[in-house]
Design an enzyme around this catalytic site. Sequence first.
Site, short mmCIF file in Angstrom:
data_model
loop_
_atom_site.label_atom_id
_atom_site.label_comp_id
_atom_site.label_asym_id
_atom_site.label_seq_id
_atom_site.Cartn_x
_atom_site.Cartn_y
_atom_site.Cartn_z
N GLY A 159 -8.26 29.61 1.33
CA GLY A 159 -6.87 29.83 1.70
C GLY A 159 -6.72 30.02 3.20
O GLY A 159 -6.62 31.14 3.70
N SER A 209 -4.74 27.21 5.35
CA SER A 209 -3.46 26.60 5.77
C SER A 209 -2.26 27.28 5.14
O SER A 209 -2.33 27.80 4.03
CB SER A 209 -3.44 25.12 5.38
OG SER A 209 -4.62 24.49 5.80
N SER A 235 -6.89 23.55 -2.22
CA SER A 235 -7.54 22.70 -3.21
C SER A 235 -8.14 23.55 -4.33
O SER A 235 -8.83 24.54 -4.07
CB SER A 235 -8.67 21.89 -2.56
OG SER A 235 -8.17 21.10 -1.52
N GLU A 247 -17.86 23.27 7.60
CA GLU A 247 -16.82 22.48 6.93
C GLU A 247 -16.70 21.07 7.53
O GLU A 247 -16.34 20.14 6.83
CB GLU A 247 -15.48 23.22 7.04
CG GLU A 247 -14.39 22.55 6.24
CD GLU A 247 -13.06 23.28 6.24
OE1 GLU A 247 -13.03 24.49 6.54
OE2 GLU A 247 -12.05 22.64 5.95
C1 LIG Z 1 -6.85 16.59 0.72
C2 LIG Z 1 -6.59 17.87 1.47
C3 LIG Z 1 -7.17 19.04 1.02
C4 LIG Z 1 -6.92 20.24 1.70
N1 LIG Z 1 -7.49 21.40 1.22
C5 LIG Z 1 -7.24 22.56 1.85
C6 LIG Z 1 -7.76 23.78 1.33
O1 LIG Z 1 -8.44 23.80 0.30
N2 LIG Z 1 -7.48 24.94 1.99
C7 LIG Z 1 -6.73 24.96 3.13
O2 LIG Z 1 -6.55 26.03 3.68
N3 LIG Z 1 -6.21 23.81 3.64
C8 LIG Z 1 -6.44 22.62 3.02
N4 LIG Z 1 -5.90 21.46 3.51
C9 LIG Z 1 -5.00 21.54 4.68
C10 LIG Z 1 -5.59 20.95 5.95
O3 LIG Z 1 -6.57 21.77 6.49
C11 LIG Z 1 -4.39 20.73 6.89
O4 LIG Z 1 -3.65 19.65 6.33
C12 LIG Z 1 -4.81 20.39 8.30
O5 LIG Z 1 -5.38 21.50 8.94
C13 LIG Z 1 -3.60 19.88 9.13
O6 LIG Z 1 -2.54 20.78 9.05
P1 LIG Z 1 -1.07 20.32 8.63
O7 LIG Z 1 -1.16 19.60 7.32
O8 LIG Z 1 -0.17 21.51 8.69
O9 LIG Z 1 -0.64 19.23 9.68
P2 LIG Z 1 -0.05 19.50 11.16
O10 LIG Z 1 -0.86 20.55 11.81
O11 LIG Z 1 1.42 19.72 11.05
O12 LIG Z 1 -0.35 18.12 11.84
C14 LIG Z 1 0.44 16.97 11.53
C15 LIG Z 1 0.13 15.91 12.56
O13 LIG Z 1 0.51 16.38 13.86
C16 LIG Z 1 -0.59 16.27 14.77
N5 LIG Z 1 -0.65 17.43 15.65
C17 LIG Z 1 -0.43 18.73 15.31
N6 LIG Z 1 -0.61 19.52 16.40
C18 LIG Z 1 -0.91 18.70 17.44
C19 LIG Z 1 -1.24 18.92 18.81
N7 LIG Z 1 -1.26 20.15 19.33
N8 LIG Z 1 -1.54 17.84 19.56
C20 LIG Z 1 -1.55 16.58 19.06
N9 LIG Z 1 -1.25 16.32 17.75
C21 LIG Z 1 -0.96 17.36 16.94
C22 LIG Z 1 -1.84 16.24 13.89
O14 LIG Z 1 -2.88 15.52 14.50
C23 LIG Z 1 -1.35 15.53 12.63
O15 LIG Z 1 -1.48 14.15 12.78
C24 LIG Z 1 -6.11 20.26 2.86
C25 LIG Z 1 -5.52 19.06 3.31
C26 LIG Z 1 -5.75 17.89 2.62
C27 LIG Z 1 -5.09 16.64 3.12
#
Ligand SMILES: Cc1cc2nc3c(=O)[nH]c(=O)nc-3n(C[C@H](O)[C@H](O)[C@H](O)COP(=O)(O)OP(=O)(O)OC[C@H]3O[C@@H](n4cnc5c(N)ncnc54)[C@H](O)[C@@H]3O)c2cc1C
Length: 378
Positions: A128, A130, A163, A247
């Site tokens: 946990g 994100s 997940s 990770e």
């Molecule tokens: C299949 C899958 C499984 C997952 N499992 C888990 C889990 O078990 N536990 C958990 O905690 N999380 C999990 N996650 C979450 C994952 O870690 C996050 O999706 C990831 O850290 C990105 O965060 P976000 O989705 O909020 O995207 P955002 O942070 O909103 O990013 C969206 C886009 O904006 C861009 N961006 C954001 N900030 C910047 C910046 N400063 N400069 C340039 N570009 C930027 C990013 O590159 C990306 O392309 C999972 C995600 C997926 C897809």
Amino acid sequence: MALDAAWRGAVAELRAEVRSFLAEERERGGYRPMVDGWVQGVDPEFSRRLASRGWVGMVVPREYGGAGSTALRRWVVTDELLAAGAPVAAHWIGDRQVAPSLLRHGTEEQRRKFLPGIASAELIFCLGMSEPDAGSDLAAVRTRAERHPDGRWVLNGTKLWTSHAQVAGAILLLARSSPLGERRHVGLSQFLVELPRDGVSIRPIQTIDGKAHFNEVVFDDVALPEDALLGTEGEGWRQVTMELAYERSGPERISSSVPLLLAWGDSLRAEDQSAREEYAALIARLVMLRRMSVEIAAELEEGSVPETRAAMVKALGGEFEQRVVESVSRFFGAVPSFSGTELETQLAHGLTHAPTFGVRGGATDILLGIVAKSVGAR
Ligand SMILES: Cc1cc2nc3c(=O)[nH]c(=O)nc-3n(C[C@H](O)[C@H](O)[C@H](O)COP(=O)(O)OP(=O)(O)OC[C@H]3O[C@@H](n4cnc5c(N)ncnc54)[C@H](O)[C@@H]3O)c2cc1C
């Protein structure tokens, strides 16, 4: 180089053993290979069969129910499992990063409580980190853990994209244990929370393929015992940063789409000249990336935490995984079906999972930012 000698000699037998186990499993219908088996392949029975052979919790010392083996041998086993598209998701998070965290930061009681379950694959862990407004910017975490005068903690907040929370027996959670100040990385702590639990609601989120492997998890006044804290109060950021090296550097950041690549290779004919060239280019890249990943495994084993190079592996590995899907799709030239040939099925899985390769575990832009800072570019 020392690694080569050790690699070729000591692990060849282990590779053969894992391959023969997997071939037997496929023959008797124990599993069907899939792209991204470490994310979508939740099969607790399969995980337990692996555990009974000592292939889960490999780096966990014997006194806690593990195999007392090495990170390099674990690397070999996980590499084979991923290439064969095995359903390893049920034990993946506990085995990959919760176990090393417990060994590094846990109390003796916490180790005795959780490690045997991880090593036997009886206990499914989820992660946990994100939240709705904290993904790439993880320091923006808002889930609160307040300590009551009697020592108990009370949790409130929402985690997202968690997940396997719907089948997990525990979650390793990052929360804010003191109010948000100017330095956002200060005041975060990690907690070990057993599930299911009063006040925790878990809502699966459906993905494009109709499955629901990740979830929204809401904590509403969830009471935790004092000993739910992992490591040091307020040191959660430092602890999580260490975990990220585990990770981000493993073979799963490179090999999610290898079952598709191999199915494609099997289908190529001598006259498919340009497809064979692309296949060879992909294999060359794969060899290089695996080399980087295994070197990091060796460093983790020695106790160092190569965060920047782990970020490189994740960034380049994600690009590679995506390129495999794009290349096969381009040469395949039609919309694949989930129930077609082996190649078609793997491609259908690949196409629905590829959008996640460059986001999960840290978005590629963010990882490249980490690398750029370490080499002096601002
Ligand atoms: C299949 C899958 C499984 C997952 N499992 C888990 C889990 O078990 N536990 C958990 O905690 N999380 C999990 N996650 C979450 C994952 O870690 C996050 O999706 C990831 O850290 C990105 O965060 P976000 O989705 O909020 O995207 P955002 O942070 O909103 O990013 C969206 C886009 O904006 C861009 N961006 C954001 N900030 C910047 C910046 N400063 N400069 C340039 N570009 C930027 C990013 O590159 C990306 O392309 C999972 C995600 C997926 C897809």
